[in-house]
Motif scaffolding. Structure first.
Motif, mmCIF file in Angstrom:
data_model
loop_
_atom_site.group_PDB
_atom_site.id
_atom_site.type_symbol
_atom_site.label_atom_id
_atom_site.label_comp_id
_atom_site.label_asym_id
_atom_site.label_seq_id
_atom_site.Cartn_x
_atom_site.Cartn_y
_atom_site.Cartn_z
ATOM 1 N N GLU A 1 98.407 -24.456 123.109
ATOM 2 C CA GLU A 1 99.837 -24.144 123.049
ATOM 3 C C GLU A 1 100.506 -24.465 124.383
ATOM 4 O OE1 GLU A 1 102.876 -20.343 122.406
ATOM 5 O OE2 GLU A 1 100.733 -20.102 121.950
ATOM 6 N N ALA A 2 99.836 -24.137 125.478
ATOM 7 C CA ALA A 2 100.389 -24.435 126.794
ATOM 8 C C ALA A 2 100.561 -25.942 126.989
ATOM 9 C CB ALA A 2 99.488 -23.860 127.887
ATOM 10 N N ILE B 1 106.082 -22.432 116.867
ATOM 11 C CA ILE B 1 106.075 -23.168 118.140
ATOM 12 C C ILE B 1 106.917 -24.431 118.025
ATOM 13 C CG2 ILE B 1 104.620 -24.412 119.793
ATOM 14 C CD1 ILE B 1 102.337 -22.446 118.941
ATOM 15 N N ALA B 2 106.785 -25.130 116.893
ATOM 16 C CA ALA B 2 107.570 -26.352 116.684
ATOM 17 C C ALA B 2 109.066 -26.052 116.702
ATOM 18 C CB ALA B 2 107.176 -27.000 115.362
ATOM 19 N N ALA B 3 109.463 -24.977 116.037
ATOM 20 C CA ALA B 3 110.881 -24.617 115.989
ATOM 21 C C ALA B 3 111.417 -24.315 117.386
ATOM 22 C CB ALA B 3 111.082 -23.418 115.071
ATOM 23 N N GLU B 4 110.609 -23.602 118.171
ATOM 24 C CA GLU B 4 111.022 -23.264 119.535
ATOM 25 C C GLU B 4 111.179 -24.520 120.396
ATOM 26 O OE1 GLU B 4 109.280 -20.790 123.377
ATOM 27 O OE2 GLU B 4 108.523 -20.327 121.374
ATOM 28 N N LEU B 5 110.226 -25.432 120.278
ATOM 29 C CA LEU B 5 110.283 -26.661 121.082
ATOM 30 C C LEU B 5 111.430 -27.568 120.635
ATOM 31 C CD1 LEU B 5 106.488 -27.529 121.481
ATOM 32 C CD2 LEU B 5 107.995 -26.342 123.082
ATOM 33 N N LYS B 6 111.648 -27.632 119.334
ATOM 34 C CA LYS B 6 112.760 -28.450 118.830
ATOM 35 C C LYS B 6 114.095 -27.901 119.313
ATOM 36 C CE LYS B 6 110.438 -30.115 114.632
ATOM 37 N NZ LYS B 6 110.358 -30.005 113.146
ATOM 38 N N ALA B 7 114.204 -26.580 119.383
ATOM 39 C CA ALA B 7 115.439 -25.954 119.868
ATOM 40 C C ALA B 7 115.708 -26.316 121.324
ATOM 41 C CB ALA B 7 115.358 -24.441 119.706
ATOM 42 N N ALA C 1 101.079 -28.097 124.604
ATOM 43 C CA ALA C 1 102.207 -28.493 123.759
ATOM 44 C C ALA C 1 103.521 -28.290 124.505
ATOM 45 C CB ALA C 1 102.194 -27.684 122.468
ATOM 46 N N ARG C 2 103.650 -27.135 125.140
ATOM 47 C CA ARG C 2 104.890 -26.826 125.854
ATOM 48 C C ARG C 2 105.074 -27.728 127.080
ATOM 49 N NH1 ARG C 2 106.908 -22.263 123.683
ATOM 50 N NH2 ARG C 2 105.479 -20.893 122.536
ATOM 51 N N LYS C 3 104.008 -27.954 127.826
ATOM 52 C CA LYS C 3 104.117 -28.758 129.051
ATOM 53 C C LYS C 3 104.427 -30.217 128.743
ATOM 54 C CE LYS C 3 103.095 -25.658 132.292
ATOM 55 N NZ LYS C 3 103.927 -25.361 133.483
ATOM 56 N N PHE C 4 103.752 -30.772 127.742
ATOM 57 C CA PHE C 4 104.039 -32.172 127.400
ATOM 58 C C PHE C 4 105.442 -32.312 126.829
ATOM 59 C CE2 PHE C 4 99.383 -32.866 127.646
ATOM 60 C CZ PHE C 4 99.375 -34.075 128.345
ATOM 61 N N ALA C 5 105.883 -31.333 126.035
ATOM 62 C CA ALA C 5 107.243 -31.369 125.505
ATOM 63 C C ALA C 5 108.264 -31.295 126.636
ATOM 64 C CB ALA C 5 107.451 -30.222 124.520
#
Length: 251
Positions: A16-17, A42-48, A19-23
């Motif tokens: 998960e970390a 997680i996807a919804a949060e990153l897309k936002a 995912a967030r860092k690369f995003a």
């Protein structure tokens, strides 16, 4: 340049970390895992936050499901630049001669065979494009066995050997292979190892400031963005008061 990054085991911990860092780095991320609810959250949060995200729900132990998911990727997501083989787990701390057969199968099927499956599915495309990076999440446990670690340590030693072997196999290409070897990282890893015994898991981190998933993700992003001629082959990442897989000073 924006990359397409596929991360296995992306619903918690180091995955998960990553995912967030690369995003946050501006990359397109493909999140894979077994927990659909967590994937979508997680996807919804990153897309936002403006990231481009795709989710694939499957268990890396299920070779056919993994194959169907990767082969079914939309055309504009197929040229995977970075594969983060993160999915993995430890189960139990019994002596080897008292080990649980199901625990053994779970670790071997996930940590070794799952990694091999994803490598087999993704790396041929990298070879064809002469471009790509495989980041395998190994462990300090792969360097030397510790008490109760037996089979888990063996699987992470296999990750090192498989990383080294793959690096040899692609040495004639522009593909890079990195083996990350974390030490004590505070995630749900220990909770899984102790089959949900939260109190026992918490004791593992008492008296020391452990690493976090973010610490490991930072190294993964750094390795993926090193200059093209630089291959970060292997990184051992330990908490300050951890000297090896078995030496931890608690204060």
């Amino acid at each position: 340049m924006k990359k397409i990054v596929l991360i296995t085991g992306a619903t918690s911990g180091i995955g998960e970390a990553c995912a967030r860092k690369f995003a946050q780095n501006g990359d397109k991320v493909i999140l894979t895992g077994r927990n659909t609810t967590r994937l979508e959250a997680i996807a919804a949060e990153l897309k936002a936050q403006g990231a481009e995200v795709l989710t694939l729900q499957f268990d890396v132990r299920n070779r056919e499901a993994a194959k169907a998911a990767v082969e079914g990727l939309p055309a504009d997501w197929r040229a995977i630049d970075v594969l983060v083989n993160n999915a993995g787990l430890a189960l139990g701390l019994e002596p080897e001669y008292e080990g649980d057969y199901d625990d053994w199968d779970g670790m071997i099927d996930t940590n070794i065979k799952g990694l091999l499956t994803m490598t087999r599915l993704v790396v041929p495309g990298m070879v064809e494009r002469n471009s790509g990076h495989i980041i395998n999440v190994g462990s300090v446990a792969g360097d030397a066995a510790y008490a109760g670690g037996n089979v888990y340590c063996a699987t992470k030693a296999a990750v090192k050997a498989l990383s080294d072997g793959l690096r040899i196999d692609v040495a004639n290409t522009a593909i890079r292979v990195t083996n990350l070897k974390p030490g004590l990282v505070e995630t749900n890893f220990s909770n899984v190892r102790f089959h949900g015994d939260t109190d026992r898991a918490a004791k593992l981190y008492q008296g020391i400031k452990p690493l976090t998933g973010d610490d490991i993700a930072d190294v993964a992003v750094y390795a993926a963005n090193a200059p093209a001629h630089v291959q970060i082959a292997e990184v051992l990442i330990l908490a300050t008061h951890q000297a090896s897989g078995s030496v931890i000073v608690r204060k």
